[in-house]
Design an enzyme around this catalytic site. Structure first.
Site, PDB file in Angstrom:
ATOM      1  N   TYR A  35      22.711  21.426 -22.125  1.00  0.00           N
ATOM      2  CA  TYR A  35      21.657  20.931 -23.023  1.00  0.00           C
ATOM      3  C   TYR A  35      21.575  19.423 -22.887  1.00  0.00           C
ATOM      4  CZ  TYR A  35      18.822  23.869 -25.927  1.00  0.00           C
ATOM      5  OH  TYR A  35      17.822  24.687 -26.360  1.00  0.00           O
ATOM      6  N   GLU A  47      18.652  17.282 -24.362  1.00  0.00           N
ATOM      7  CA  GLU A  47      17.439  16.743 -25.001  1.00  0.00           C
ATOM      8  C   GLU A  47      17.484  15.222 -24.994  1.00  0.00           C
ATOM      9  OE1 GLU A  47      17.155  18.575 -28.846  1.00  0.00           O
ATOM     10  OE2 GLU A  47      16.295  20.411 -28.029  1.00  0.00           O
ATOM     11  N   ASP A  61      -4.894  15.342 -12.015  1.00  0.00           N
ATOM     12  CA  ASP A  61      -3.943  16.442 -11.908  1.00  0.00           C
ATOM     13  C   ASP A  61      -3.906  16.831 -10.429  1.00  0.00           C
ATOM     14  OD1 ASP A  61      -2.653  18.858 -11.777  1.00  0.00           O
ATOM     15  OD2 ASP A  61      -3.708  19.766 -13.475  1.00  0.00           O
ATOM     16  N   THR A 105       2.297  19.628 -10.300  1.00  0.00           N
ATOM     17  CA  THR A 105       3.365  20.611 -10.209  1.00  0.00           C
ATOM     18  C   THR A 105       4.273  20.138  -9.083  1.00  0.00           C
ATOM     19  OG1 THR A 105       2.207  21.923  -8.559  1.00  0.00           O
ATOM     20  CG2 THR A 105       1.875  22.563 -10.856  1.00  0.00           C
ATOM     21  N   LYS A 125       3.950  23.388  -5.266  1.00  0.00           N
ATOM     22  CA  LYS A 125       2.857  23.788  -4.362  1.00  0.00           C
ATOM     23  C   LYS A 125       3.056  23.068  -3.026  1.00  0.00           C
ATOM     24  CE  LYS A 125       0.177  25.127  -8.365  1.00  0.00           C
ATOM     25  NZ  LYS A 125      -0.982  24.880  -9.257  1.00  0.00           N
ATOM     26  N   ARG A 135       9.742  25.430  -9.000  1.00  0.00           N
ATOM     27  CA  ARG A 135       8.646  25.606  -9.939  1.00  0.00           C
ATOM     28  C   ARG A 135       8.818  24.618 -11.095  1.00  0.00           C
ATOM     29  NH1 ARG A 135       5.009  29.262  -9.974  1.00  0.00           N
ATOM     30  NH2 ARG A 135       5.817  29.866  -7.957  1.00  0.00           N
TER      31      ARG A 135
HETATM   32  C1  LIG Z   1      -1.209  25.117 -10.566  1.00  0.00           C
HETATM   33  C2  LIG Z   1      -1.937  24.146 -11.399  1.00  0.00           C
HETATM   34  C3  LIG Z   1      -1.518  23.812 -12.690  1.00  0.00           C
HETATM   35  C4  LIG Z   1      -0.483  24.610 -13.459  1.00  0.00           C
HETATM   36  O1  LIG Z   1       0.721  24.715 -12.954  1.00  0.00           O
HETATM   37  P1  LIG Z   1       1.765  25.794 -13.563  1.00  0.00           P
HETATM   38  O2  LIG Z   1       3.047  25.287 -13.029  1.00  0.00           O
HETATM   39  O3  LIG Z   1       1.342  27.110 -13.073  1.00  0.00           O
HETATM   40  O4  LIG Z   1       1.699  25.681 -15.047  1.00  0.00           O
HETATM   41  C5  LIG Z   1      -2.173  22.815 -13.379  1.00  0.00           C
HETATM   42  N1  LIG Z   1      -3.207  22.167 -12.820  1.00  0.00           N
HETATM   43  C6  LIG Z   1      -3.665  22.479 -11.593  1.00  0.00           C
HETATM   44  C7  LIG Z   1      -4.813  21.731 -11.041  1.00  0.00           C
HETATM   45  C8  LIG Z   1      -3.057  23.488 -10.840  1.00  0.00           C
HETATM   46  O5  LIG Z   1      -3.536  23.797  -9.642  1.00  0.00           O
END
Ligand SMILES: *Cc1c(COP(=O)(O)O)cnc(C)c1O
Length: 424
Positions: free
Chosen positions: A47, A49, A193, A219, A222, A228
């Site tokens: 933990y 936090e 994002d 993220t 990807k 993840r």
């Molecule tokens: C994949 C994605 C997310 C979310 O990611 P998670 O890890 O699945 O919550 C947010 N924004 C965009 C543009 C994405 O492609």
């Protein structure tokens, strides 16, 4: 304790599934053994936090160091001055940013989900559309591309407090400068994002959002090829524009607002095992071989797009700048649902996807989304992309011929044996 063979048998089956098939889901990738090793480590027991050296629990001396390494490497990778590596996922990163800088009912402007945007950018079924008042911009029907002047028109009409750019299914690069000008014109903050193309941005293959966007979320799993998870970054920290003060009466910096947006705002304890795995992935991403990898991802996507066009498929915006593309199957008289369900019979994994101005439901869709990040990790090159499109075309054109489907699957399983994954 008796070994849980039910679960480990399933993990073994999933391992085999990943080995045998062609993985073309644009948001997926294969992490290295050491990324998995860090994720499966004793750090899961801790933990922690708070932030490194500012924790609410004892015994954090070691995870302080691993989290700090993740932060420092992320800063180096993206040229960022401030990073929070704790968001559990991309959606959590966006939730933390919005909680930190918006009040319920505030206006936000995002890229339309049905044109390739993400649920967390204002969709009515998501917290972002329920807590805030969303409006959207989209692509042009003729070109399949975003018209930047029109985004500014929508911004000037709607006067949002936050403009969000970035997408899950948009194959073209972003004009961050035009978006910043639109944001400045209405006094909005600009959030990029970069969940999908983060790896290509880190290696300089796409426009740099950090130059113009106040805040960047991503993220880590990807194109970045880590565990993840998610994170939030800023190239430069700045005083919050909302007049929020510290107890000493000084203006709070954005970094401090965003840190609170993550914890205690939207999360509890950080996943230190995943954060350590993020650090491993960032170290890998800082190596010359990762730069070669992302260049190959981009090349492979371009060859995939060209091979589809050569076989009469319609790609939204006619091509790609990044690692993915959206294919409109209406010209082939097929739906996304049929394509997804048929391709899986040949062990080709893709996902059905709405195309802009789709006339079908999200459960059926007119399109599929395809990405090159995972197959490139596997070692496939340009000539292999043409072969993949051949298989896809063969499967789709023979979707009711079970013999051809099963023969193609065997061929693919044999072919994939030439590309080992995982060292165990
Ligand atoms: C994949 C994605 C997310 C979310 O990611 P998670 O890890 O699945 O919550 C947010 N924004 C965009 C543009 C994405 O492609």
């Amino acid at each position: 304790m008796q070994r849980d063979s039910q679960i480990f048998d399933l993990i073994q089956k999933e391992h085999q599934r990943q080995l045998h098939g062609i993985e073309l889901i644009a948001s997926e990738n294969f992490v290295s053994d050491q990324v998995m090793e860090a994720m499966g480590s004793v750090l899961t027991n801790k933990y922690a936090e708070g932030l490194p050296s500012k924790r609410y629990y004892g015994g954090c001396e070691i995870v302080d160091q691993s989290e700090q390494l993740a932060i420092d490497r992320a800063k180096q990778l993206f040229g960022a001055e401030w990073v929070n590596v704790q968001p559990h996922s991309g959606a959590q990163a966006n939730a933390a940013v919005m909680l930190a800088i918006l009040n319920p009912g505030d206006k936000i402007l995002g890229f339309d989900l049905s044109h390739g945007g993400h649920l967390t950018h204002g969709s009515l079924v998501n917290f972002s559309g329920k807590l805030y008042q969303p409006s959207f911009y989209g692509v042009e029907p003729e070109t399949g591309e975003i018209n930047w002047a029109k985004v500014r028109e929508v911004a000037e009409r709607e006067k949002p407090k936050l403009i969000i750019c970035g997408a899950s299914a948009y194959s073209r690069d972003w004009n961050y400068q035009a978006l910043r000008e639109a944001a400045d014109a209405v006094g909005a903050l600009l959030l990029a994002d970069i969940s999908h193309p983060a790896g290509l941005i880190a290696t300089g293959l796409l426009n740099d959002p950090f130059e113009f966007c106040h805040i960047v979320t991503t993220t880590t799993h990807k194109t970045l090829r880590g565990p993840r998870g998610g994170m939030i970054m800023m190239r430069k920290d700045f005083e919050n524009p909302y007049g929020l003060k510290t107890p000493k009466g000084e203006l709070r910096m954005m970094s401090s607002l965003l840190d609170s947006g993550v914890f205690p705002g939207t999360q509890g304890g950080p996943l230190e095992h995943v954060i350590a795995a993020k650090a491993v992935a960032f170290h890998e991403a800082l190596s010359p071989s990762y730069k070669e990898y992302t260049a190959q991802v981009q090349k492979n996507a371009q060859v995939l797009a060209k091979s589809f066009v050569d076989r009469g498929y319609k790609i939204i915006s006619s091509g790609t700048d990044n690692h993915l593309m959206l294919i409109d199957l209406r010209s082939k008289d097929l739906t996304g649902k049929l394509a997804e369900n048929t391709l899986i019979k040949a062990d080709i994994t893709i996902n059905k996807n709405m195309v802009p101005f789709d006339d079908k439901s999200p459960f059926v869709t007119s399109g599929i989304r395809i990405g090159s990040a995972a197959v490139t990790t596997r070692g496939l090159k340009e000539q292999d992309m043409d072969r993949i499109v051949d298989y896809i075309d063969r499967v789709l054109m023979n979707h009711d011929n079970e013999t051809i489907l099963s023969e193609t699957r065997k061929e693919i399983n044999n072919w994939m044996q030439q590309f080992p994954l995982f060292s165990y």
